[in-house]
Design an enzyme around this catalytic site. Structure first.
Site, short mmCIF file in Angstrom:
data_model
loop_
_atom_site.label_atom_id
_atom_site.label_comp_id
_atom_site.label_asym_id
_atom_site.label_seq_id
_atom_site.Cartn_x
_atom_site.Cartn_y
_atom_site.Cartn_z
CE1 TYR A 108 -3.02 -3.06 0.37
CE2 TYR A 108 -3.97 -2.02 2.30
CZ TYR A 108 -3.98 -3.03 1.36
OH TYR A 108 -4.95 -4.00 1.42
CE LYS A 161 2.82 -17.41 -2.66
NZ LYS A 161 2.52 -18.83 -2.34
CG ASP A 194 0.25 -19.91 -0.16
OD1 ASP A 194 1.12 -19.61 0.69
OD2 ASP A 194 0.54 -20.39 -1.28
CG ASP A 222 -11.52 -8.23 6.04
OD1 ASP A 222 -11.08 -7.44 6.90
OD2 ASP A 222 -12.29 -7.88 5.12
#
Ligand code: NAD
Length: 325
Positions: A108, A161, A194, A222
């Site tokens: 971001y 990741k 993941d 979330d």
């Protein structure tokens, strides 16, 4: 509030999508200067179908978080009594973990651009660059280690990741390994995002504090709040730990346009965020009272529709206030 022992002075700022319709911007040019002198900011949510989401987000929430270097975003995943989790094992074991989100850079950072559209339809390209600085990685990782030390389970999980993103996320992993040497008492693990998503569902009892980059932690938190029962339950704190700028407290959810104006939104995420603000002010007992009032109300079955009840936003809010008086 609290038998008159504690009062707050509030100033409300009507900034958001309605303001944008009038002023053509999400907040005034000197918005940050207007906020700078406050002890804290209590934020609702921003976004409406009339304003592109990237405009509303960058024009207000991200402008405040980044402008005030609120680099640590804390998102507890808290399972409340009386609220059914989609996880069957939540009935039998106690689950409780905290997502720590790097809140100042990563995916971001707003770096990139769109170009080549002038060549004609179908020719445009876009670059969106993630920024990882060693300073940025180190401060959030140290923050998360310190937080892990305050927990019953003294464990920190780092999420990247780095198998696919071999520059920024490998830097993060390297910093995590280096900093972990200063915290030999803290159990650690490094998990790919993941695999961590799967772990949230399959082995959440193994989690205590989870630290991740801006985007990864946003998504994971979330998922965490959905596993706790609803996005409407999740609270968060955007902290400038050095205290150079005001910190900001807000529910994790957005403006929920699909249910707006119906009086059915769950107020718990917003109220629990106020408890985080009290904690930030050092009002630990008062924060605990707010959290206890929330638990009493959910435990008594006073629930909004997102968590299986029929109570309105006002009814749940009043019930929580009644528990405090
Ligand atoms: N921090 C923020 O201000 C923030 C965060 C996320 C999204 N947004 C913005 O919010 C707008 C809507 O985005 P979205 O739909 O992706 O996310 P959202 O969080 O607003 O809603 C996602 C789902 O969760 C439900 N939900 C959210 N809050 C709830 C509550 N308190 N009680 C019960 N249910 C609740 C909604 O009804 C919806 O089904 C967009 O403009 C987006 O950019 C803002």
């Amino acid at each position: 509030m609290f038998s008159g022992q504690l009062t707050f002075d509030w100033t409300e700022f009507p900034w958001g999508s309605d303001y944008y319709a009038e002023a053509g911007r999400m907040m005034p040019v000197d918005g940050l200067d207007q906020l700078r002198g406050f002890d804290a900011i209590y934020f609702g949510a921003v976004g409406w179908p009339s304003v592109p989401d990237h405009v509303s987000l960058w024009g207000l929430r991200l402008a405040i978080c980044q402008g005030f270097d609120q680099w640590a975003n804390i998102r507890p995943v808290h399972f409340l009594p009386g609220v059914q989790s989609p996880l069957r094992k939540a009935d039998d074991i106690s689950l409780d973990w905290i997502v720590v989100r790097e809140n100042s850079e990563g995916e971001y950072s707003g770096l990139g651009g769109r170009n080549l559209a002038a060549r004609g339809a179908g020719a445009e390209v876009a670059l969106q660059t993630a920024l990882f600085t060693e300073v940025g990685c180190e401060r959030i990782i140290r923050f998360a280690f310190d937080l892990a030390r305050t927990r019953d389970r003294v464990k920190l999980s780092s999420v990247t990741k780095s198998n696919a993103q071999q520059y920024g996320m490998v830097l993060w992993d390297d910093v995590f390994k280096r900093v972990s040497k200063d915290y030999p008492d803290v159990e650690t693990e490094s998990v790919l995002v993941d695999a961590m998503a799967a772990k949230f569902v399959l082995k959440p009892e193994d989690l205590s504090v989870v630290v991740a980059s801006n985007l990864n932690a946003d998504i994971l938190s979330d998922l965490g709040s959905a596993l706790a029962g609803s996005l409407g339950l999740a609270s968060s704190a955007n902290l400038n730990p050095e205290g150079r700028f005001p910190s900001m407290f807000e529910p994790v959810h957005g403006s929920a346009p699909d249910i707006a104006g119906q009086g059915v939104a769950n107020p718990i995420g917003a109220i629990a965020s106020a408890a985080l603000m009290l904690e930030h002010f050092g009002l630990i007992d008062e924060a605990a009272r707010v959290d206890a009032a929330i638990s009493t109300v959910t435990g008594a079955g006073v629930l909004t529709q997102d968590i299986g009840g029929t109570a309105t936003t006002d009814v749940v809010t009043e019930a929580i206030i009644d528990c405090l008086s």
